[in-house]
Design a protein around this motif. Structure first.
Motif, PDB file in Angstrom:
ATOM      1  N   UNK A   8      61.341  28.007  81.931  1.00 28.95           N
ATOM      2  CA  UNK A   8      61.117  26.718  81.371  1.00 28.95           C
ATOM      3  C   UNK A   8      60.564  27.185  79.792  1.00 28.95           C
ATOM      4  N   UNK A   9      59.717  28.102  79.791  1.00 26.66           N
ATOM      5  CA  UNK A   9      59.013  28.482  78.374  1.00 26.66           C
ATOM      6  C   UNK A   9      60.049  28.960  77.712  1.00 26.66           C
ATOM      7  N   UNK A  10      60.918  29.775  78.013  1.00 30.13           N
ATOM      8  CA  UNK A  10      61.982  30.651  77.286  1.00 30.13           C
ATOM      9  C   UNK A  10      63.172  29.734  77.124  1.00 30.13           C
ATOM     10  N   UNK A  11      63.266  28.664  77.576  1.00 29.58           N
ATOM     11  CA  UNK A  11      64.444  27.688  77.333  1.00 29.58           C
ATOM     12  C   UNK A  11      64.350  27.075  75.901  1.00 29.58           C
ATOM     13  N   UNK A  12      63.303  27.095  75.309  1.00 30.29           N
ATOM     14  CA  UNK A  12      63.025  26.568  74.304  1.00 30.29           C
ATOM     15  C   UNK A  12      63.177  27.403  72.932  1.00 30.29           C
ATOM     16  N   UNK A  13      64.047  27.021  72.164  1.00 27.17           N
ATOM     17  CA  UNK A  13      64.414  27.985  70.883  1.00 27.17           C
ATOM     18  C   UNK A  13      63.219  28.498  70.054  1.00 27.17           C
ATOM     19  N   UNK A  14      62.388  27.407  69.940  1.00 27.51           N
ATOM     20  CA  UNK A  14      61.273  27.859  69.137  1.00 27.51           C
ATOM     21  C   UNK A  14      60.372  28.696  69.788  1.00 27.51           C
ATOM     22  N   UNK A  15      59.989  28.382  71.084  1.00 28.79           N
ATOM     23  CA  UNK A  15      59.302  29.590  71.912  1.00 28.79           C
ATOM     24  C   UNK A  15      59.869  30.915  71.886  1.00 28.79           C
ATOM     25  N   UNK A  16      61.279  30.921  72.085  1.00 30.62           N
ATOM     26  CA  UNK A  16      62.025  32.323  71.701  1.00 30.62           C
ATOM     27  C   UNK A  16      61.936  32.850  70.678  1.00 30.62           C
ATOM     28  N   UNK A  17      61.860  32.122  69.328  1.00 33.18           N
ATOM     29  CA  UNK A  17      61.442  32.688  68.053  1.00 33.18           C
ATOM     30  C   UNK A  17      60.088  33.186  67.936  1.00 33.18           C
ATOM     31  N   UNK A  18      59.186  32.569  68.718  1.00 31.81           N
ATOM     32  CA  UNK A  18      57.601  32.780  68.500  1.00 31.81           C
ATOM     33  C   UNK A  18      57.706  34.333  69.281  1.00 31.81           C
ATOM     34  N   UNK A  19      58.268  34.428  70.481  1.00 34.75           N
ATOM     35  CA  UNK A  19      58.243  35.696  71.226  1.00 34.75           C
ATOM     36  C   UNK A  19      59.076  36.920  70.488  1.00 34.75           C
ATOM     37  N   UNK A  20      60.151  36.568  69.533  1.00 30.05           N
ATOM     38  CA  UNK A  20      60.738  37.671  68.693  1.00 30.05           C
ATOM     39  C   UNK A  20      59.654  37.727  67.587  1.00 30.05           C
ATOM     40  N   UNK A  21      59.014  37.181  67.189  1.00 26.66           N
ATOM     41  CA  UNK A  21      57.981  37.306  66.196  1.00 26.66           C
ATOM     42  C   UNK A  21      56.792  38.355  66.585  1.00 26.66           C
ATOM     43  N   UNK A  22      56.466  38.051  67.936  1.00 27.04           N
ATOM     44  CA  UNK A  22      55.497  38.904  68.581  1.00 27.04           C
ATOM     45  C   UNK A  22      55.751  40.376  69.100  1.00 27.04           C
ATOM     46  N   UNK A  23      57.169  40.461  68.873  1.00 24.96           N
ATOM     47  CA  UNK A  23      57.748  41.962  69.324  1.00 24.96           C
ATOM     48  C   UNK A  23      57.269  42.867  68.345  1.00 24.96           C
ATOM     49  N   UNK A  24      56.896  42.388  67.231  1.00 20.88           N
ATOM     50  CA  UNK A  24      56.442  43.293  66.114  1.00 20.88           C
ATOM     51  C   UNK A  24      54.850  43.810  66.005  1.00 20.88           C
ATOM     52  N   UNK A  25      54.188  43.026  66.843  1.00 14.90           N
ATOM     53  CA  UNK A  25      52.657  43.006  67.036  1.00 14.90           C
ATOM     54  C   UNK A  25      52.181  41.680  67.065  1.00 14.90           C
ATOM     55  N   UNK A  26      50.996  41.883  67.188  1.00 13.37           N
ATOM     56  CA  UNK A  26      50.021  40.428  67.509  1.00 13.37           C
ATOM     57  C   UNK A  26      50.008  39.694  66.091  1.00 13.37           C
ATOM     58  N   UNK A  27      49.915  38.425  66.115  1.00 13.90           N
ATOM     59  CA  UNK A  27      50.027  37.559  65.018  1.00 13.90           C
ATOM     60  C   UNK A  27      48.804  36.541  65.503  1.00 13.90           C
ATOM     61  N   UNK A  28      48.200  36.076  64.216  1.00 24.34           N
ATOM     62  CA  UNK A  28      47.459  34.777  64.559  1.00 24.34           C
ATOM     63  C   UNK A  28      48.181  33.425  64.586  1.00 24.34           C
ATOM     64  N   UNK A  29      47.784  32.190  64.962  1.00 26.91           N
ATOM     65  CA  UNK A  29      48.459  31.210  65.105  1.00 26.91           C
ATOM     66  C   UNK A  29      49.036  30.636  63.528  1.00 26.91           C
ATOM     67  N   UNK A  30      48.008  31.040  62.606  1.00 22.76           N
ATOM     68  CA  UNK A  30      48.540  30.460  61.293  1.00 22.76           C
ATOM     69  C   UNK A  30      49.799  31.257  60.805  1.00 22.76           C
ATOM     70  N   UNK A  31      49.731  32.825  61.242  1.00 26.72           N
ATOM     71  CA  UNK A  31      50.962  33.679  60.865  1.00 26.72           C
ATOM     72  C   UNK A  31      52.238  33.289  61.355  1.00 26.72           C
ATOM     73  N   UNK A  32      52.129  32.787  62.723  1.00 21.54           N
ATOM     74  CA  UNK A  32      53.327  32.284  63.539  1.00 21.54           C
ATOM     75  C   UNK A  32      53.746  31.115  62.942  1.00 21.54           C
TER      76      UNK A  32
END
Length: 94
Positions: A8-32
């Protein structure tokens, strides 16, 4: 971890993009949030869903919360997919 929650979580495109961003390392909520055209509370909502599904984890450092991927859950999902495909191929061969 519930596979249902993870799917259910990965069904949403916004959440998939967040996961893709985090592939490069940790980020703050503001950076995301800087990668989206939405309010920070909306991004926080998406992060909360990803945390509930155990797809991301967080750690506090001072006033910042850093988010990162929980790769263990991704490994579990990949194992499930592999098993699903493997069983499907065996059915076709029979």
């Amino acid at each position: 971890m519930s596979f249902n929650e993870a799917f259910k979580a990965i069904a949403d495109p916004t959440r998939r993009k967040i996961l893709s961003l985090l592939r490069n390392g940790e980020l703050t909520a503001g950076e995301i949030a800087s990668h989206f055209d939405m309010q920070k509370p909306s991004v926080s909502h998406h992060l909360k869903i990803l945390k509930q599904a155990d797809l991301v984890q967080d750690r506090r450092e001072g006033q910042h919360i850093y988010y990162s991927l929980n790769t263990t859950v991704f490994q579990d999902l990949l194992c499930w997919f592999y098993d699903f495909v493997e069983r499907g191929e065996k059915h076709v061969e029979e």
